[in-house]
Design a protein around this motif. Sequence first.
Motif, PDB file in Angstrom:
ATOM      1  N   THR A  43       0.847  -1.193   0.000  1.00  0.00           N
ATOM      2  CA  THR A  43       0.000   0.000   0.000  1.00  0.00           C
ATOM      3  C   THR A  43       0.880   1.240   0.000  1.00  0.00           C
ATOM      4  N   LEU A  44       0.734   2.054  -1.031  1.00  0.00           N
ATOM      5  CA  LEU A  44       1.530   3.260  -1.193  1.00  0.00           C
ATOM      6  C   LEU A  44       0.976   4.391  -0.323  1.00  0.00           C
ATOM      7  N   PRO A  45       1.743   5.471  -0.124  1.00  0.00           N
ATOM      8  CA  PRO A  45       1.310   6.542   0.774  1.00  0.00           C
ATOM      9  C   PRO A  45      -0.037   7.172   0.427  1.00  0.00           C
ATOM     10  N   ASN A  46      -0.427   7.142  -0.855  1.00  0.00           N
ATOM     11  CA  ASN A  46      -1.708   7.730  -1.239  1.00  0.00           C
ATOM     12  C   ASN A  46      -2.862   6.737  -1.163  1.00  0.00           C
ATOM     13  N   GLY A  47      -2.604   5.541  -0.596  1.00  0.00           N
ATOM     14  CA  GLY A  47      -3.659   4.561  -0.399  1.00  0.00           C
ATOM     15  C   GLY A  47      -3.829   3.540  -1.503  1.00  0.00           C
ATOM     16  N   VAL A  48      -3.067   3.663  -2.593  1.00  0.00           N
ATOM     17  CA  VAL A  48      -3.153   2.687  -3.689  1.00  0.00           C
ATOM     18  C   VAL A  48      -2.522   1.371  -3.254  1.00  0.00           C
ATOM     19  N   SER A  49      -3.293   0.283  -3.348  1.00  0.00           N
ATOM     20  CA  SER A  49      -2.798  -1.043  -2.971  1.00  0.00           C
ATOM     21  C   SER A  49      -2.697  -1.927  -4.205  1.00  0.00           C
ATOM     22  N   HIS A  50      -1.665  -2.763  -4.245  1.00  0.00           N
ATOM     23  CA  HIS A  50      -1.473  -3.658  -5.371  1.00  0.00           C
ATOM     24  C   HIS A  50      -0.618  -4.837  -4.919  1.00  0.00           C
ATOM     25  N   GLU A  51      -0.646  -5.902  -5.707  1.00  0.00           N
ATOM     26  CA  GLU A  51       0.118  -7.103  -5.389  1.00  0.00           C
ATOM     27  C   GLU A  51       1.544  -6.979  -5.905  1.00  0.00           C
ATOM     28  N   ILE A  52       2.485  -7.457  -5.116  1.00  0.00           N
ATOM     29  CA  ILE A  52       3.865  -7.571  -5.571  1.00  0.00           C
ATOM     30  C   ILE A  52       4.330  -8.998  -5.337  1.00  0.00           C
ATOM     31  N   LEU A  53       5.320  -9.434  -6.105  1.00  0.00           N
ATOM     32  CA  LEU A  53       5.866 -10.781  -5.986  1.00  0.00           C
ATOM     33  C   LEU A  53       7.344 -10.712  -5.631  1.00  0.00           C
ATOM     34  N   ASN A  54       7.785 -11.692  -4.861  1.00  0.00           N
ATOM     35  CA  ASN A  54       9.198 -11.797  -4.484  1.00  0.00           C
ATOM     36  C   ASN A  54       9.688 -13.208  -4.740  1.00  0.00           C
ATOM     37  N   ILE A  55      10.902 -13.297  -5.263  1.00  0.00           N
ATOM     38  CA  ILE A  55      11.495 -14.599  -5.575  1.00  0.00           C
ATOM     39  C   ILE A  55      12.558 -14.970  -4.552  1.00  0.00           C
ATOM     40  N   GLY A  56      13.325 -14.003  -4.101  1.00  0.00           N
ATOM     41  CA  GLY A  56      14.396 -14.283  -3.140  1.00  0.00           C
ATOM     42  C   GLY A  56      15.217 -13.034  -2.933  1.00  0.00           C
ATOM     43  N   ASN A  57      16.308 -13.164  -2.225  1.00  0.00           N
ATOM     44  CA  ASN A  57      17.177 -12.008  -1.976  1.00  0.00           C
ATOM     45  C   ASN A  57      18.020 -11.714  -3.217  1.00  0.00           C
ATOM     46  N   THR A  58      17.936 -10.472  -3.673  1.00  0.00           N
ATOM     47  CA  THR A  58      18.734 -10.040  -4.818  1.00  0.00           C
ATOM     48  C   THR A  58      19.396  -8.699  -4.489  1.00  0.00           C
ATOM     49  N   SER A  59      20.267  -8.262  -5.366  1.00  0.00           N
ATOM     50  CA  SER A  59      20.963  -6.989  -5.134  1.00  0.00           C
ATOM     51  C   SER A  59      19.994  -5.816  -5.122  1.00  0.00           C
ATOM     52  N   LEU A  60      18.843  -5.952  -5.795  1.00  0.00           N
ATOM     53  CA  LEU A  60      17.882  -4.862  -5.859  1.00  0.00           C
ATOM     54  C   LEU A  60      16.971  -4.809  -4.637  1.00  0.00           C
ATOM     55  N   ASP A  61      17.129  -5.777  -3.710  1.00  0.00           N
ATOM     56  CA  ASP A  61      16.362  -5.731  -2.464  1.00  0.00           C
ATOM     57  C   ASP A  61      16.985  -4.798  -1.439  1.00  0.00           C
ATOM     58  N   ASN A  62      18.194  -4.330  -1.712  1.00  0.00           N
ATOM     59  CA  ASN A  62      18.862  -3.366  -0.836  1.00  0.00           C
ATOM     60  C   ASN A  62      19.569  -2.345  -1.717  1.00  0.00           C
ATOM     61  N   THR A  63      19.062  -1.149  -1.727  1.00  0.00           N
ATOM     62  CA  THR A  63      19.596  -0.110  -2.611  1.00  0.00           C
ATOM     63  C   THR A  63      19.986   1.127  -1.815  1.00  0.00           C
ATOM     64  N   GLY A  64      20.652   2.018  -2.476  1.00  0.00           N
ATOM     65  CA  GLY A  64      20.885   3.335  -1.907  1.00  0.00           C
ATOM     66  C   GLY A  64      19.633   4.172  -2.025  1.00  0.00           C
ATOM     67  N   VAL A  65      19.762   5.448  -1.709  1.00  0.00           N
ATOM     68  CA  VAL A  65      18.626   6.367  -1.797  1.00  0.00           C
ATOM     69  C   VAL A  65      18.625   7.036  -3.166  1.00  0.00           C
ATOM     70  N   TYR A  66      17.483   6.970  -3.841  1.00  0.00           N
ATOM     71  CA  TYR A  66      17.324   7.648  -5.133  1.00  0.00           C
ATOM     72  C   TYR A  66      16.497   8.915  -4.899  1.00  0.00           C
ATOM     73  N   THR A  67      17.026  10.065  -5.254  1.00  0.00           N
ATOM     74  CA  THR A  67      16.267  11.310  -5.165  1.00  0.00           C
ATOM     75  C   THR A  67      15.772  11.658  -6.567  1.00  0.00           C
ATOM     76  N   VAL A  68      14.469  11.643  -6.749  1.00  0.00           N
ATOM     77  CA  VAL A  68      13.883  11.824  -8.080  1.00  0.00           C
ATOM     78  C   VAL A  68      14.006  13.290  -8.504  1.00  0.00           C
ATOM     79  N   PRO A  69      14.645  13.563  -9.638  1.00  0.00           N
ATOM     80  CA  PRO A  69      14.810  14.953 -10.089  1.00  0.00           C
ATOM     81  C   PRO A  69      13.477  15.591 -10.489  1.00  0.00           C
ATOM     82  N   GLU A  70      13.462  16.892 -10.506  1.00  0.00           N
ATOM     83  CA  GLU A  70      12.285  17.627 -10.970  1.00  0.00           C
ATOM     84  C   GLU A  70      11.976  17.237 -12.418  1.00  0.00           C
ATOM     85  N   GLY A  71      10.702  17.038 -12.706  1.00  0.00           N
ATOM     86  CA  GLY A  71      10.302  16.707 -14.069  1.00  0.00           C
ATOM     87  C   GLY A  71      10.561  15.261 -14.454  1.00  0.00           C
TER      88      GLY A  71
END
Length: 278
Positions: free
Chosen positions: A186-214
Amino acid sequence: MAEKTKSGNAIVETIKTIVYALLIAGVFRTLFFQPFWIPSGSMKETLLIGDFLFVNKMAYGYSYASCPSVIIPRFGVDIDAEDICGFAKGGNTRLFGGEPERGDVVVFRHPVTGRDFIKRLIGLPGDRIQVTNGVLIINDVPVELQDDGVFEEIMDPQGPQGLRPRCENGPVGDGGVCLKERQIETLPNGVSHEILNIGNTSLDNTGVYTVPEGHFFFMGDNRDNSTDSRVPQTAGGVGFVPYENLIGRADRIMFSSAGRSMLYFWTWRGDRFFKRID
């Protein structure tokens, strides 16, 4: 002579009808809805390989990316949207622009390759996005997760490319049951959806991404089997997607086929016809 004239006129009228029909179809596809066939499993189980849908182009307005691409490898046809409307590229703006909402399922042009991708919108301009131990964190707050059993599918070649699914329960032989852990996110605006997980991967632990303007940050619902904004463009990923690269919002599945061809009627998924996309 009169018969030849009538015959000639009939041929001309037929050609004109075909041309008009193509022009109308082109305008319709450019301005309103674009067909899209799901080629991969990166959005399971929201979207399955073989789902056919129309993308609502009116949702976000129009940019150069709204022009259709026509790619038919068998006949050597590769006409890109930029070939037609490249003059409008730049400025990262849109005509009659509408703002996408977090949680929308969006078709967009890859910022480098120009190919069409479909993912879920996770990060808005200015957001800080991170994944820690498989949990999505938006602006320093972990999203709400609820366990929802497992997703099952048969280990068989899927779609025209014959892709085989990845499974949490290890290597599975043809005809076996492939399992993935399923959760409701469930996202901060209340939208809920299903997600799937297979196992531990490098993308399960990331740095912080700051989304640029636009720009926007996208992720696939099949989290361990998705090339998305978590991978930078320099590494073959999607990275941040400019506003002008959005094509439209996917709202409803019109048709679905589990086979190698939509003509294989015995593989049609009747329960997915006209299914709403959440």
